[in-house]
Design an enzyme around this catalytic site. Structure first.
Site, PDB file in Angstrom:
ATOM      1  CD  GLU A  72     -45.003 -25.070  -1.611  1.00 27.49           C
ATOM      2  OE1 GLU A  72     -45.964 -24.780  -0.888  1.00 27.49           O
ATOM      3  OE2 GLU A  72     -44.557 -26.225  -1.779  1.00 27.49           O
ATOM      4  CG  ASP A  85     -51.066 -25.354   6.581  1.00 34.08           C
ATOM      5  OD1 ASP A  85     -49.983 -25.894   6.132  1.00 34.08           O
ATOM      6  OD2 ASP A  85     -51.894 -24.558   6.051  1.00 34.08           O
TER       7      ASP A  85
END
Lengths: 400, 251
Positions: free
Chosen positions: B39, B50
């Site tokens: 990724e 996040d």
């Protein structure tokens, strides 16, 4: 007779204003947004909820607020009559309390034990802390370091009211990153927590909910002018844009009424190095904080830092409905610089004995440009969204 | 292990972290270690899904001028024979500003396998599914622990290539415990599809990975734990990365 605005909005896809709005958030949040939407639709038509809200708005917050004829300010410009919608007279000193009480009541109905909120100028934070104290709900507020510094008094108030204040040191250290942190908290504590967004921003249904609770401002204006006249101009400042949507909503689509939103031009909108928060003027459509709307961003799609002397306007995004109103020309948007806002802050204080919030001072400042174009038999309504006590330090610093 | 039960190991990196010059060496290193996909995170100013570790890496990468354009340019010369299939992980706004269709057209294939857009949930993503098909890239959708059954069914049906199950109610970052709810969700997804289900957010070591795999997951995504390893600017980080990846030994 149905309002034109109803027709327009009925044509829209749910959760969108034209192409703007939507729910651009991680999948984790989707069920909470759906639950919120369901709960909101339910209470919207619930007599008991309405009764409780109306009671608190009247006896606790101080509604209806006056629509005050500003005679000396009118004489100053010698043109149309100027009326001020006095949201500054509300408990906690700004229109934010309309939404905070509404959403805190909603949170209670949803069985949430904890409320979180972001704040820029601190007015929404104080309003939430107040509503939570009133209803006995735990309250935590996210606020950027920079704003904590310039809005010290409001930080103290929030703590006094029993809220916990989290300092946000990321990114811009202002409202934008306070919202990011609040969303992260919400993603993590979704089952126990309701997030009270303070403006008409964020993913659907937030812009709709905040609009619903703030539209009381415009509803009152409608019946407050002498002889039930309607205003010719309505002016309100726009950061995220909740006081503006609140006062505009009743009049959207009525072509005889000019709706004018005022963004912060900061130090400049022309100069390349100018720093501002003129999102609708200088931004491009994009996604920030869960909705598709105008955003101040660079060519790589990174969000830029905004600037305004007023913490409440210091935001690189704007509510999606404003983007729609701009594109469809149902409202127009202008900008006012830090300098003009400060001048208006002094002007209103001296002429009317009203110290406006620096946010609202932007709307007052626009009169300098608007009034010469008006006629004597016309009426201008300015939304005085908040009072200026919180800004005294900022003003002292600029005059030092 | 039997061949059909080969488990997928998918490391996440933020492109250009810790410095731009490490981007390609890290991709080469991970590929040589036999991971299954990589990724590649596009840094963003507002990474709201996040936790602190990836937020920080995003900030560092942005300070060095990393952009989607830079990532595309850097990947141009990579050979899909030497590099494992890449999955672009980006928040929607950088993609939108670049132009989704332009991006899908320009991403080198088969080097790029697909995209993950964490703030594009199923309801907003569905209108874009056909355009991904047109350019032969997979739109990998995320399912969350909170996702309702009907939505799970749709995600299982429309997610392409893989299905990404978020293991925690929360943002990215290592956690001490894996919730047993993950098992329930994996089984729920598998009722509707035979596509591989990979689990991410909160997995930091091989023990946790094996735990999740024992629930029936087909693979794991490791993000924050890897970003933590990459702190520092000398070549030791590649060695640390090698040791860490080998510790998984999933195959």
């Amino acid at each position: 007779m149905p309002l034109v605005s109803d027709k327009i909005f009925n044509m829209m896809q749910k959760g969108y204003y034209g192409k703007y709005g939507g729910k651009f958030v991680p999948e984790t949040l989707i069920p909470a947004l759906e639950e919120l939407e369901k709960g909101f639709q339910k209470v919207k038509h619930d007599k008991h909820f309405k009764k409780e809200l109306d009671y608190l708005l009247k006896h606790y917050a101080g509604r209806p607020t006056p629509l005050y004829y500003a005679q000396r300010l009118t004489e100053h410009y010698k043109k149309a009559k100027i009326f001020l919608k006095r949201e500054d007279l509300l408990h906690t000193g700004a229109h934010k309390i309309n939404n905070s009480i509404g959403q805190a009541l909603l949170a209670k109905r949803l069985g949430k034990k904890r409320i979180i909120a972001e704040t820029g100028a601190g007015q929404h934070g104080v309003a939430c802390a107040t509503a939570c104290a009133l209803l006995g709900i735990n309250c935590e507020i996210y606020m950027g370091s920079k704003d904590i510094k310039r809005q010290e008094l409001n930080v103290f108030k929030m703590k006094l009211l029993g809220a916990k204040v989290h300092e946000v040191k990321n990114g811009s250290m202002t409202l934008k990153d306070a919202i990011n942190e609040a969303i992260r908290d919400w993603i993590t504590n979704i089952e126990s927590t309701h997030y009270i967004i303070g403006s008409v921003v964020g993913p659907h249904p937030y812009p709709e909910i905040v609009k619903c609770f703030q539209s009381v401002i415009g509803k009152e204006v409608k019946s407050q002018l002498p002889k039930n006249k309607l205003p010719d101009y309505i002016v309100a400042c726009v950061g995220g844009g909740s006081n503006a949507i609140g006062i505009f909503t009743q009049f959207i689509g009525n072509k005889k009424i000019k709706l004018i939103g005022i963004e912060a031009a900061g130090t400049s909108i022309n100069n390349k190095n100018g720093k501002n928060a003129a999102t609708l003027l200088l931004g491009k459509p994009g996604v920030l904080h869960g909705s598709y709307s105008y955003v101040l961003q660079d060519k790589n799609g990174q969000i830029k830092e905004a600037h305004s002397i007023s913490a409440g306007l210091d935001y690189p995004g704007v509510g999606p409905e404003h983007s729609f109103l701009k594109d469809s020309r149902l409202a127009t948007y202008k900008t006012i610089s830090d300098k003009d806002a400060i001048a208006a802050f002094y002007l209103l204080s001296k002429l009317e004995g009203i110290i406006p919030a620096l946010e609202s001072a932007h709307a007052i400042a626009y009169l300098k440009y608007l009034m010469p174009k008006t006629k004597k038999d016309e009426t201008v309504v300015v939304c005085l969204s908040g009072r200026g006590d919180k800004d005294i330090n900022t003003i002292l610093e600029t005059s030092a | 292990m039997k061949k059909e039960s080969k488990k997928l190991l998918i490391p996440y990196i933020t492109a250009g972290y810790p410095t731009r010059k490490f981007f390609l060496p890290i991709l080469h290193k991970l590929s040589s270690l036999g991971v299954d996909y990589i990724e590649v995170g596009v840094p963003h100013s507002d990474p709201l899904a996040d936790g602190p570790v990836i937020q920080h890496s995003s900030k560092v990468a942005l300070e060095q001028g990393v952009s989607l354009k830079w990532i595309l340019n850097s990947c141009k010369k990579l050979s899909p024979k030497k590099i494992k299939p890449l999955i672009l992980f980006s928040y929607f706004n950088p993609v939108f500003e670049y132009g989704l269709e332009r991006l899908l057209k320009e991403l080198p294939k088969p080097l790029f396998y697909g995209l993950i857009i964490p703030d594009l949930p199923f309801d907003e993503a569905k209108k874009y599914i056909s355009i991904f098909k047109k350019y032969g890239l997979n739109l990998i959708l995320l399912a969350a622990p909170t996702t309702k059954s009907q939505k799970i069914k749709n995600i299982a049906k429309y997610s392409n290539g893989l299905i990404y199950l978020v293991s925690v109610i929360g943002v990215t970052g290592e956690r001490k415990k894996i919730s047993s709810n993950v098992k329930k969700k994996i089984m729920e997804i598998k009722k509707y599809t035979r596509k591989p289900v990979v689990v991410g957010f909160g997995i930091g070591n091989s023990k946790q990975a094996k735990h999740v795999l024992s629930f029936g997951a087909d693979g794991v995504v490791i993000g924050s734990a890897i970003i933590k390893l990459l702190q520092g600017k000398n070549n030791l980080i590649l060695k640390k990365l090698e040791k860490y990846i080998k510790s998984f030994n999933l195959h």
